[in-house]
Design a protein around this motif. Structure first.
Motif, PDB file in Angstrom:
ATOM      1  N   GLU A   1       2.699 -43.569  -6.546  1.00  0.00           N
ATOM      2  CA  GLU A   1       3.447 -42.442  -7.100  1.00  0.00           C
ATOM      3  C   GLU A   1       3.845 -42.641  -8.559  1.00  0.00           C
ATOM      4  OE1 GLU A   1       6.768 -41.371  -4.694  1.00  0.00           O
ATOM      5  OE2 GLU A   1       5.627 -41.402  -2.815  1.00  0.00           O
ATOM      6  N   SER A   2       4.558 -43.741  -8.858  1.00  0.00           N
ATOM      7  CA  SER A   2       5.087 -43.883 -10.215  1.00  0.00           C
ATOM      8  C   SER A   2       5.432 -45.330 -10.547  1.00  0.00           C
ATOM      9  CB  SER A   2       6.340 -43.025 -10.382  1.00  0.00           C
ATOM     10  OG  SER A   2       6.913 -43.200 -11.659  1.00  0.00           O
ATOM     11  N   TYR A   3       5.229 -45.690 -11.819  1.00  0.00           N
ATOM     12  CA  TYR A   3       5.682 -46.976 -12.337  1.00  0.00           C
ATOM     13  C   TYR A   3       6.641 -46.783 -13.512  1.00  0.00           C
ATOM     14  CZ  TYR A   3       1.905 -45.919 -15.628  1.00  0.00           C
ATOM     15  OH  TYR A   3       1.088 -45.292 -16.529  1.00  0.00           O
ATOM     16  N   ILE A   4       6.842 -45.544 -13.951  1.00  0.00           N
ATOM     17  CA  ILE A   4       7.756 -45.266 -15.059  1.00  0.00           C
ATOM     18  C   ILE A   4       9.181 -45.628 -14.640  1.00  0.00           C
ATOM     19  CG2 ILE A   4       8.671 -43.525 -16.627  1.00  0.00           C
ATOM     20  CD1 ILE A   4       5.716 -44.163 -17.027  1.00  0.00           C
TER      21      ILE A   4
ATOM     22  N   PRO B   1     -13.613 -48.865 -10.646  1.00  0.00           N
ATOM     23  CA  PRO B   1     -14.165 -47.643 -10.048  1.00  0.00           C
ATOM     24  C   PRO B   1     -14.359 -47.744  -8.535  1.00  0.00           C
ATOM     25  CG  PRO B   1     -15.293 -48.140 -12.101  1.00  0.00           C
ATOM     26  CD  PRO B   1     -14.438 -49.330 -11.783  1.00  0.00           C
ATOM     27  N   SER B   2     -14.922 -48.861  -8.056  1.00  0.00           N
ATOM     28  CA  SER B   2     -15.141 -49.013  -6.616  1.00  0.00           C
ATOM     29  C   SER B   2     -13.821 -49.058  -5.857  1.00  0.00           C
ATOM     30  CB  SER B   2     -15.948 -50.283  -6.333  1.00  0.00           C
ATOM     31  OG  SER B   2     -17.264 -50.166  -6.825  1.00  0.00           O
ATOM     32  N   LEU B   3     -12.835 -49.783  -6.407  1.00  0.00           N
ATOM     33  CA  LEU B   3     -11.529 -49.863  -5.759  1.00  0.00           C
ATOM     34  C   LEU B   3     -10.861 -48.494  -5.730  1.00  0.00           C
ATOM     35  CD1 LEU B   3      -9.256 -51.662  -4.568  1.00  0.00           C
ATOM     36  CD2 LEU B   3      -8.391 -51.895  -6.913  1.00  0.00           C
ATOM     37  N   TYR B   4     -10.921 -47.795  -6.836  1.00  0.00           N
ATOM     38  CA  TYR B   4     -10.299 -46.474  -6.949  1.00  0.00           C
ATOM     39  C   TYR B   4     -10.852 -45.514  -5.903  1.00  0.00           C
ATOM     40  CZ  TYR B   4      -9.086 -41.995  -9.217  1.00  0.00           C
ATOM     41  OH  TYR B   4      -8.626 -40.724  -9.499  1.00  0.00           O
ATOM     42  N   TYR B   5     -12.177 -45.454  -5.798  1.00  0.00           N
ATOM     43  CA  TYR B   5     -12.769 -44.541  -4.822  1.00  0.00           C
ATOM     44  C   TYR B   5     -12.587 -45.054  -3.398  1.00  0.00           C
ATOM     45  CZ  TYR B   5     -14.863 -41.952  -8.667  1.00  0.00           C
ATOM     46  OH  TYR B   5     -15.056 -41.195  -9.796  1.00  0.00           O
ATOM     47  N   GLY B   6     -12.639 -46.383  -3.221  1.00  0.00           N
ATOM     48  CA  GLY B   6     -12.443 -46.940  -1.891  1.00  0.00           C
ATOM     49  C   GLY B   6     -11.044 -46.706  -1.355  1.00  0.00           C
ATOM     50  N   GLU B   7     -10.067 -46.654  -2.264  1.00  0.00           N
ATOM     51  CA  GLU B   7      -8.678 -46.403  -1.875  1.00  0.00           C
ATOM     52  C   GLU B   7      -8.329 -44.913  -1.959  1.00  0.00           C
ATOM     53  OE1 GLU B   7      -6.259 -48.441  -0.803  1.00  0.00           O
ATOM     54  OE2 GLU B   7      -7.527 -50.245  -0.813  1.00  0.00           O
ATOM     55  N   HIS B   8      -9.337 -44.083  -2.228  1.00  0.00           N
ATOM     56  CA  HIS B   8      -9.137 -42.630  -2.342  1.00  0.00           C
ATOM     57  C   HIS B   8      -8.073 -42.306  -3.388  1.00  0.00           C
ATOM     58  CE1 HIS B   8     -11.650 -42.290   1.211  1.00  0.00           C
ATOM     59  NE2 HIS B   8     -10.852 -43.132   1.842  1.00  0.00           N
ATOM     60  N   GLY B   9      -8.185 -42.988  -4.543  1.00  0.00           N
ATOM     61  CA  GLY B   9      -7.239 -42.774  -5.621  1.00  0.00           C
ATOM     62  C   GLY B   9      -7.155 -41.314  -6.032  1.00  0.00           C
ATOM     63  N   ASN B  10      -5.930 -40.807  -6.132  1.00  0.00           N
ATOM     64  CA  ASN B  10      -5.678 -39.413  -6.514  1.00  0.00           C
ATOM     65  C   ASN B  10      -6.394 -38.420  -5.603  1.00  0.00           C
ATOM     66  OD1 ASN B  10      -4.042 -40.107  -8.760  1.00  0.00           O
ATOM     67  ND2 ASN B  10      -5.867 -40.467  -9.999  1.00  0.00           N
TER      68      ASN B  10
ATOM     69  N   ARG C   1      -7.519 -41.668 -15.703  1.00  0.00           N
ATOM     70  CA  ARG C   1      -6.811 -41.452 -14.435  1.00  0.00           C
ATOM     71  C   ARG C   1      -6.917 -42.681 -13.535  1.00  0.00           C
ATOM     72  NH1 ARG C   1     -11.610 -38.811 -14.169  1.00  0.00           N
ATOM     73  NH2 ARG C   1     -12.902 -39.076 -12.300  1.00  0.00           N
ATOM     74  N   MET C   2      -8.036 -43.426 -13.634  1.00  0.00           N
ATOM     75  CA  MET C   2      -8.170 -44.668 -12.869  1.00  0.00           C
ATOM     76  C   MET C   2      -7.204 -45.725 -13.390  1.00  0.00           C
ATOM     77  SD  MET C   2     -12.283 -45.139 -12.437  1.00  0.00           S
ATOM     78  CE  MET C   2     -13.313 -43.882 -11.664  1.00  0.00           C
ATOM     79  N   LEU C   3      -7.093 -45.821 -14.706  1.00  0.00           N
ATOM     80  CA  LEU C   3      -6.192 -46.806 -15.301  1.00  0.00           C
ATOM     81  C   LEU C   3      -4.753 -46.526 -14.901  1.00  0.00           C
ATOM     82  CD1 LEU C   3      -5.858 -49.204 -17.302  1.00  0.00           C
ATOM     83  CD2 LEU C   3      -5.463 -47.482 -19.074  1.00  0.00           C
ATOM     84  N   ASP C   4      -4.338 -45.280 -14.998  1.00  0.00           N
ATOM     85  CA  ASP C   4      -2.974 -44.914 -14.619  1.00  0.00           C
ATOM     86  C   ASP C   4      -2.728 -45.215 -13.141  1.00  0.00           C
ATOM     87  OD1 ASP C   4      -0.449 -43.369 -15.515  1.00  0.00           O
ATOM     88  OD2 ASP C   4      -1.039 -42.331 -13.678  1.00  0.00           O
ATOM     89  N   TRP C   5      -3.713 -44.926 -12.305  1.00  0.00           N
ATOM     90  CA  TRP C   5      -3.601 -45.199 -10.867  1.00  0.00           C
ATOM     91  C   TRP C   5      -3.446 -46.691 -10.607  1.00  0.00           C
ATOM     92  CZ3 TRP C   5      -6.927 -48.166  -7.862  1.00  0.00           C
ATOM     93  CH2 TRP C   5      -6.730 -48.112  -6.481  1.00  0.00           C
ATOM     94  N   TRP C   6      -4.144 -47.536 -11.365  1.00  0.00           N
ATOM     95  CA  TRP C   6      -4.089 -48.984 -11.169  1.00  0.00           C
ATOM     96  C   TRP C   6      -2.656 -49.503 -11.259  1.00  0.00           C
ATOM     97  CZ3 TRP C   6      -6.013 -53.176  -9.248  1.00  0.00           C
ATOM     98  CH2 TRP C   6      -5.690 -54.433  -9.764  1.00  0.00           C
ATOM     99  N   PHE C   7      -1.876 -48.973 -12.204  1.00  0.00           N
ATOM    100  CA  PHE C   7      -0.499 -49.430 -12.359  1.00  0.00           C
ATOM    101  C   PHE C   7       0.397 -48.958 -11.213  1.00  0.00           C
ATOM    102  CE2 PHE C   7      -2.109 -50.272 -16.533  1.00  0.00           C
ATOM    103  CZ  PHE C   7      -1.391 -51.379 -16.958  1.00  0.00           C
ATOM    104  N   LYS C   8      -0.076 -48.000 -10.439  1.00  0.00           N
ATOM    105  CA  LYS C   8       0.652 -47.556  -9.245  1.00  0.00           C
ATOM    106  C   LYS C   8       0.142 -48.259  -7.991  1.00  0.00           C
ATOM    107  CE  LYS C   8       0.835 -42.934 -11.298  1.00  0.00           C
ATOM    108  NZ  LYS C   8       0.288 -41.552 -11.186  1.00  0.00           N
ATOM    109  N   PHE C   9      -0.903 -49.080  -8.153  1.00  0.00           N
ATOM    110  CA  PHE C   9      -1.543 -49.713  -6.997  1.00  0.00           C
ATOM    111  C   PHE C   9      -1.277 -51.208  -6.887  1.00  0.00           C
ATOM    112  CE2 PHE C   9      -5.118 -52.182  -5.335  1.00  0.00           C
ATOM    113  CZ  PHE C   9      -5.176 -51.707  -4.031  1.00  0.00           C
TER     114      PHE C   9
END
Length: 231
Positions: free
Chosen positions: A87-90, A214-223, A50-58
């Motif tokens: 939201e999406s990169y598809i 991980p730090s970026l994901y949580y710092g940006e409140h990913g998902n 879920r972090m990897l997928d979020w990265w492509f949206k970030f």
């Protein structure tokens, strides 16, 4: 997918959905057509699909992609209007400039697709349900300042897929690249050194990514996820 299908030697792409070792986990090979296949397996400690997928949206700036690979990533030239931050990169296309290890910088264009266009949809759904997959990122790729596009706006040089599976230590990432689909004679036009450079690039960029994601994901409140407390 008919015009862009992975050829027989790698069309068994659904094998990536199984956790048992594959004959080619990291390395390069050639298809009968001469097209180059690059495989790379990377352990992303502390990360998740879920972090990897979020990265492509970030990520959306040159600074962001330099975090990803401080040596090889040169410039982010931008996403098109199909990309929706968070939201999406598809369906979206991206342009960038990057090196491949010792290979000098080159422009690249990628257009992202639903991974169900590559994998058998039922097999992919089952893999997610059985936790044999936690993220899948699929794109058509092209290189150079004037990338050849088909009628749908897809780069015609090759394809790329990243498949993540969560594990107790983080996640394991299997990456596959197919290069040379637009070449008249890929066996002579694409040297093995190109594939080996891409292999090094892929392993290095995702190793770097795992160090800060991980730090970026949580710092940006990913998902919308709250960061776990270590104490």
């Amino acid at each position: 997918m008919k015009d862009h299908a992975f050829e027989p030697d790698i069309s068994r792409i659904d094998e990536l959905l199984h956790i048992t070792p594959l004959r080619l986990e990291t390395g390069i090979s050639r298809l009968p057509s001469g097209c180059l296949v690059v495989a790379c397996r990377t352990d992303l400690h502390g990360c998740s699909g879920r972090m990897l997928d979020w990265w492509f949206k970030f990520f959306e700036t040159t600074q962001h992609i330099k975090w990803w690979h401080p040596h090889d990533h040169i410039a982010h030239r931008g996403w098109d209007a199909q990309w929706k931050k968070g939201e999406s990169y598809i369906g979206a296309s991206i342009e960038a400039v990057e090196s491949l290890a010792d290979i000098p910088p080159v422009a690249a264009r990628l257009k992202f697709h639903d991974p169900r266009e590559l994998f058998d949809p039922a097999q992919l759904e089952l893999a997610f349900a059985e936790k044999r997959a936690s993220a899948a990122v699929y794109a058509r790729i092209g290189f150079g300042e004037h990338v050849q596009l088909d009628a749908s706006g897809d780069p015609m040089d090759g394809q790329m897929v990243h498949l993540a599976r969560d594990t107790p230590f983080g996640c394991v990432l299997r990456s596959r690249f197919l290069l040379g689909q637009s070449c008249a004679d890929p066996a002579t036009e694409l040297p093995d050194a190109l594939g080996l450079g891409l292999l090094r690039h892929c392993y290095t960029e995702f190793t770097y990514l795992s160090r800060f994601l991980p730090s970026l994901y949580y710092g940006e409140h990913g998902n919308g996820e709250a960061a776990p407390l270590p104490w």
